[in-house]
Write a protein that holds these residues in place. Structure first.
Motif, PDB file in Angstrom:
ATOM      1  N   THR A  71      -6.423   0.905  11.857  1.00  0.00           N
ATOM      2  CA  THR A  71      -6.595   1.031  10.403  1.00  0.00           C
ATOM      3  C   THR A  71      -6.678  -0.309   9.672  1.00  0.00           C
ATOM      4  O   THR A  71      -7.092  -0.350   8.519  1.00  0.00           O
ATOM      5  N   THR A  72      -6.260  -1.400  10.343  1.00  0.00           N
ATOM      6  CA  THR A  72      -6.116  -2.666   9.605  1.00  0.00           C
ATOM      7  C   THR A  72      -7.059  -3.763  10.114  1.00  0.00           C
ATOM      8  O   THR A  72      -6.704  -4.935  10.134  1.00  0.00           O
ATOM      9  N   GLY A 110       1.319   3.466   2.291  1.00  0.00           N
ATOM     10  CA  GLY A 110       2.016   3.686   3.567  1.00  0.00           C
ATOM     11  C   GLY A 110       3.261   2.819   3.690  1.00  0.00           C
ATOM     12  O   GLY A 110       4.283   3.240   4.235  1.00  0.00           O
ATOM     13  N   LEU A 155      -2.129   7.792   7.337  1.00  0.00           N
ATOM     14  CA  LEU A 155      -3.500   7.427   7.729  1.00  0.00           C
ATOM     15  C   LEU A 155      -3.563   7.036   9.203  1.00  0.00           C
ATOM     16  O   LEU A 155      -4.596   7.183   9.852  1.00  0.00           O
ATOM     17  N   CYS A 215      -8.266   1.618   6.732  1.00  0.00           N
ATOM     18  CA  CYS A 215      -7.706   2.353   5.590  1.00  0.00           C
ATOM     19  C   CYS A 215      -8.161   1.743   4.262  1.00  0.00           C
ATOM     20  O   CYS A 215      -8.643   0.614   4.213  1.00  0.00           O
ATOM     21  N   TYR A 216      -7.973   2.527   3.207  1.00  0.00           N
ATOM     22  CA  TYR A 216      -8.413   2.106   1.871  1.00  0.00           C
ATOM     23  C   TYR A 216      -7.766   0.779   1.466  1.00  0.00           C
ATOM     24  O   TYR A 216      -8.399  -0.067   0.842  1.00  0.00           O
ATOM     25  N   ALA A 248      -0.747  -5.954   2.874  1.00  0.00           N
ATOM     26  CA  ALA A 248      -0.215  -4.641   2.456  1.00  0.00           C
ATOM     27  C   ALA A 248       1.287  -4.505   2.683  1.00  0.00           C
ATOM     28  O   ALA A 248       1.907  -3.583   2.167  1.00  0.00           O
ATOM     29  N   CYS A 306       2.517   5.802   8.940  1.00  0.00           N
ATOM     30  CA  CYS A 306       1.636   6.017   7.790  1.00  0.00           C
ATOM     31  C   CYS A 306       0.764   7.243   8.057  1.00  0.00           C
ATOM     32  O   CYS A 306       0.192   7.376   9.150  1.00  0.00           O
ATOM     33  N   CYS A 322       0.869  -1.186   0.000  1.00  0.00           N
ATOM     34  CA  CYS A 322       0.000   0.000   0.000  1.00  0.00           C
ATOM     35  C   CYS A 322       0.906   1.236   0.000  1.00  0.00           C
ATOM     36  O   CYS A 322       2.134   1.118   0.120  1.00  0.00           O
TER      37      CYS A 322
END
Ligand code: SF4
Length: 332
Positions: free
Chosen positions: A189-190, A38, A122, A219-220, A290, A120, A36
């Motif tokens: 985020t994960t 990040g 994010l 996160c995306y 990621a 990151c 990703c």
């Protein structure tokens, strides 16, 4: 979710025996998968630091949770440590993508260490949200996994006692706050998108006054990789996820496949795959967490090709074009 796009198949089978009369093993490759923005940024920070300052560059904690990445950076001169006390004076230190408690940069400054923050952006965004909620007088309920470095880093953004961790819906039932207490929620985020949704619904049902971001902070990259597995898993007999055993987003990909009733295995390298896993298997879904590089995806396909003739198809469920800026110290 976007309509999945399936690319034309092509075969790779260099090592497959000529006499193999079985139909090819279909490998559906998830897209997006692997690195990703990040993780790309964090690795580039270590590499550019090595170029700028020369070896050794110290890194606090695994820069990302992937053994192959860590070993490659070690070979270039990075030294990985768990605490700043292990960093000698006068050398640069990089903080990992997972983020660190505020006490860590404060300690580095006290010691006069030159530090680069690979957190990151994010994750940093969640840190800022935590600060703002506490400034507004709210207690934070944080959805995450105990002991994960991102959780430790986020808890370290606010005074002790201002944040409570919940990991499950059952944990929500055990929370005890005064009626009408000012509350906010934030998330790691994960996480699993589905589990988090259920936990947030439970939180809002018990504490209707709770406030939080419009969408959870997953996160995306985490959410796109989970969506891709949801499309692949029902079409295959086995899902392989390339990722570290301590990689939260990789573990969640295994769970997503298993919940859809498909056998899933977390692997670190091609050599982990045993021929017996392929008995009775006609199609495999392949993805990577990621923090897992594409070179490992090729290695896994190479390994599968040793056992069977392989036919690859890429299944694209989303496009990603996120890029994060490097810290100023490396661009000025
Ligand atoms: Fe950032 Fe998400 Fe990648 Fe973690 S998985 S480094 S939060 S983009």
């Amino acid at each position: 979710m976007d309509t999945p796009h399936i690319d034309t198949a092509h075969a790779v089978n260099a090592d497959a025996p000529d006499t193999d009369a079985r139909p090819p093993l279909l490998v559906l490759l998830a897209a997006p998968r692997g690195f990703c923005a990040g993780v790309d940024r964090a690795i580039e920070i270590v590499e550019r630091s090595l170029e700028k300052y020369g070896a050794p560059v110290y890194v606090r904690h695994e820069i990302v949770h992937n053994r192959y990445v860590v070993d490659s950076l070690k070979a270039k001169g990075a030294i990985f440590v768990e605490e700043l006390d292990e960093v000698p004076d006068g050398v640069p230190v990089v903080f990992s993508a997972h983020g660190v408690p505020k006490s860590v940069p404060a300690h580095a400054e006290q010691r006069g260490l030159d530090y680069l923050d690979a957190t990151c952006p994010l994750v940093s965004k969640v840190h800022r949200q935590a600060e703002r909620q506490v400034e507004a007088g709210r207690h934070i309920v944080f959805v995450g996994h105990a002991g994960h470095p991102e959780v430790i880093g986020t808890f370290g953004q606010v005074p002790e006692g201002d944040m409570t961790l919940v990991e499950t819906v059952e944990d929500v039932a055990k929370l005890e706050f005064a009626p009408g207490a000012e509350l906010a929620f934030l998330t790691q985020t994960t996480l699993s998108v589905d589990d988090t949704h259920a936990i947030l619904e439970a939180l809002k049902a018990r504490f209707p006054q709770i406030v939080g971001p419009k969408a959870e902070d997953i996160c995306y990259a985490t959410s796109n990789r989970q969506s891709a597995v949801k499309v692949l898993a029902p079409q295959v007999d086995l899902v392989l996820v390339i990722g570290g055993a301590n990689s939260s987003n990789s573990l969640r990909l295994v769970e997503v496949a298993e919940r859809l009733g498909t056998t899933a295995r977390l692997i670190q390298r091609g050599e982990d795959i045993e021929e017996g896993w392929l008995h009775g298997v006609g199609a495999i879904g392949l993805t990577a967490g990621a923090s897992a590089p594409e070179v490992l995806v090729r290695e896994v396909i190479g390994r599968l090709s040793q056992f069977r003739c392989v036919e690859e198809q890429v299944v694209t469920t989303a496009e990603e074009n996120m890029i994060f800026k490097l810290p100023r110290q490396l661009t000025d």
